[in-house]
Scaffold this active site. Structure first.
Site, PDB file in Angstrom:
ATOM      1  N   ASN A 151       1.943  -2.956   1.414  1.00  0.00           N
ATOM      2  CA  ASN A 151       1.763  -1.895   2.416  1.00  0.00           C
ATOM      3  C   ASN A 151       0.655  -0.893   2.070  1.00  0.00           C
ATOM      4  OD1 ASN A 151       3.379  -0.828   0.423  1.00  0.00           O
ATOM      5  ND2 ASN A 151       4.805   0.178   1.810  1.00  0.00           N
ATOM      6  N   GLU A 250       9.727   1.383  -8.159  1.00  0.00           N
ATOM      7  CA  GLU A 250       9.583   2.182  -6.931  1.00  0.00           C
ATOM      8  C   GLU A 250      10.093   1.289  -5.813  1.00  0.00           C
ATOM      9  OE1 GLU A 250       8.713   5.247  -6.900  1.00  0.00           O
ATOM     10  OE2 GLU A 250       7.820   5.477  -8.875  1.00  0.00           O
ATOM     11  N   CYS A 285       7.536   3.212   2.387  1.00  0.00           N
ATOM     12  CA  CYS A 285       8.832   3.534   1.788  1.00  0.00           C
ATOM     13  C   CYS A 285       9.239   4.987   2.020  1.00  0.00           C
ATOM     14  CB  CYS A 285       8.766   3.267   0.290  1.00  0.00           C
ATOM     15  SG  CYS A 285       7.337   4.066  -0.458  1.00  0.00           S
ATOM     16  N   GLU A 463       6.094   7.715 -11.057  1.00  0.00           N
ATOM     17  CA  GLU A 463       4.658   7.447 -11.107  1.00  0.00           C
ATOM     18  C   GLU A 463       3.933   8.732 -10.728  1.00  0.00           C
ATOM     19  OE1 GLU A 463       4.138   3.910  -8.623  1.00  0.00           O
ATOM     20  OE2 GLU A 463       4.380   2.668 -10.398  1.00  0.00           O
TER      21      GLU A 463
END
Ligand code: NAD
Length: 483
Positions: A151, A250, A285, A463
């Site tokens: 994505n 993630e 997300c 992150e």
């Protein structure tokens, strides 16, 4: 390229043994844009061996020098931003302007972590005994396997490799098979920037299970950085248990977007539209998944939201003015549509969109008319699952306490947003939402300087920020006996 796009292993551009390739298609029109080397066991082994062999010298290079190479990568990515953005639109489908913004943002991770590399420091701990010294410091963890989704073909790559390289780790990246071209272009840039051979390897393949079985469980791999679905993440976690490989994940999200009665109307409206529809058409997300509107403002907010959604331009990514491109593939489009249909079956009302777009420039792509559903309830699948597409379920609530309870009633915990002008409420709600990223009167997402990651089943580790580089290090305590 006649024999296919090559992958990048040990500083060389190589085909798969036997010449196997897989197709990368443009989701806007179904055309094959490239044939890419389809790696398997032998290539996995070579990539891991290269990462292992290069680790020692790379990890011992002084951080400032590693940082210089990262800054060069950043500068080259900026120079080639539009070229990279074209690849992003070609393989992912997102509008070109959005792709340019993605690339511009993605390269910032090299700048941030080039500087962070110099700040990975340790400490001397006062000794409780005479004649001893205690010294604690961080070391790079070792060769890393990074697995990324489709994505954000640039950002998902740089958010992992920049901190890993800055920390002194070597990397084998397995990009999503739908979007390997951007990752390969970034690899070309790292080569030009002078990154030593073997430090960064890109293994292209559409054999995900093989990657799970042979790359992620390889004994020389010391850390797995994975971004993708919660379901796949759980499988990787089980496999990694065999050798207790360090993990950072993630994963998926189910973001609530809450509009209180006292919200600043226009920013809340624009924020809701942007966070639902304007990040890869909802395939992100951190996209708004459930839009909660307080009863007192619903009569004004919901019609304005519907009107704004009706004005969105769905078009192939290279068409000027495109705001929403195609979905990545038919499976994703069918899943979004089935969630919309299921909601309607259970009593929701579809007030706009919610159908496949066909004909003309839509004919061969996976386009979907942006949908808004009202009268949605928390028990419907569309409110419980990650939608990952352009469909907005609207739910009405009465009190602050109620909406916090409903917003938190999910196994996910990645991102949440709320709008209010009441400062005491702002603090209360921000503290009570069980999410790793909270937008308070803000819907711009995250930035390089802050840690990003999920609570609950949305992830492990962080992150970005200072935490991002720490994820690629081990802590060592040295006990020195001076007596
Ligand atoms: P996915 O889990 O299907 O795939 C992600 C990556 O894992 C791909 O490279 C894929 O090839 C690989 N993979 C799949 N099965 C594997 C296996 N058995 N072993 C090893 N690797 C395997 O996810 P996707 O469809 O590419 O991406 C969408 C998902 O990613 C959504 O759930 C989204 O929320 C999540 N996501 C999360 C973040 C975040 O920062 N939290 C960011 C982007 C996407």
């Amino acid at each position: 390229m006649a024999d296919g796009e090559r992958m990048y292993i040990n500083g060389e551009w190589v085909l798969a043994d036997g010449g196997a390739t897989f197709d990368v298609t443009n989701p806007a029109d179904g055309t094959v844009v490239a044939k890419v080397a389809n790696g398997a066991g032998p290539e996995i082994q070579r990539a891991v061996t290269a990462a292992h062999a290069s680790f020692s010298a790379w990890s011992q290079m002084v951080p400032k020098d590693r940082g210089r190479i990262l800054l060069k990568i950043q500068a080259l990515m900026e120079e080639r931003r539009d070229e990279l953005a074209r690849l992003v639109t070609l393989e992912n489908g997102k509008p070109f302007e959005e792709a340019r913004k993605e690339v511009q943002f993605s390269l910032g991770y090299f700048g941030w972590f080039a500087e962070e590399a110099r700040r990975v420091s340790g400490e001397w701990i006062p000794s409780p005994q005479p004649g001893k010294r205690y010294w604690v410091f961080r070391q790079p963890i070792g060769p890393v396997a990074a697995v990324t989704p489709w994505n954000f073909p640039a950002t998902m790559v740089t958010r992992k490799i920049a901190p890993a390289l800055a920390a002194g780790c070597s990397v084998v990246l397995k990009p999503a098979s739908a979007t390997p071209l951007t990752a390969l272009a970034i690899a070309r840039i790292t080569e030009v920037a002078g990154l030593p051979p073997g430090v960064f390897n890109v293994l292209t393949t559409n054999r995900s299970r093989l990657v799970g079985a042979q790359l992620l469980t390889h004994p020389l791999i010391r850390k797995i950085g994975f971004t993708g679905s919660t379901e796949v993440g759980k499988g990787i976690m089980q496999a990694a248990a065999k050798q207790v490989t360090r993990l950072s994940f993630e994963l998926g999200g189910n973001a609530p977007f809450i509009v209180f009665d006292d919200a600043d109307f226009q920013p809340a409206l624009e924020g809701a539209v942007a966070m639902k529809f304007l990040r890869v058409g909802g395939q992100s997300c951190i996209c708004a998944n459930r839009i909660y509107v307080q009863r007192g403002i619903a009569g004004r907010f919901v019609p304005a939201f519907i009107e704004a959604v009706k004005r969105l331009k769905v078009a192939p990514g290279f068409e000027p003015g495109a705001q929403i491109g195609p979905l990545i593939n038919e499976e994703t489009r069918a899943k979004v549509h089935s969630l919309v249909e299921d909601a309607v079956k259970h009593g929701a009302k579809l007030v706009t969109g919610g159908q496949y777009l066909n004909g003309d420039s839509y004919a061969k792509g996976f386009f979907y008319a942006p949908a808004v559903l009202v009268d949605v309830t928390d028990d419907m699948a569309i409110a419980q699952e990650e939608i990952f597409g352009p469909a907005a379920p609207i739910l009405v609530f009465d009190t602050e306490e109620e909406v916090i309870r409903r917003a938190n009633a999910t196994t996910y915990g990645l991102a949440a947003y709320f709008y209010t002008r009441d400062l005491t409420r702002l603090v209360r709600v921000a503290e009570q939402l069980e999410y790793g990223l909270v937008g308070a009167n803000d819907a711009t997402g995250y930035t390089h300087e802050i840690p990003f990651g999920g609570f609950k089943e949305s992830g492990l580790g962080r992150e970005g920020g200072h935490e991002g580089i720490a994820e690629y290090t081990e802590v060592k305590s040295v006990v020195v006996n001076l007596s």
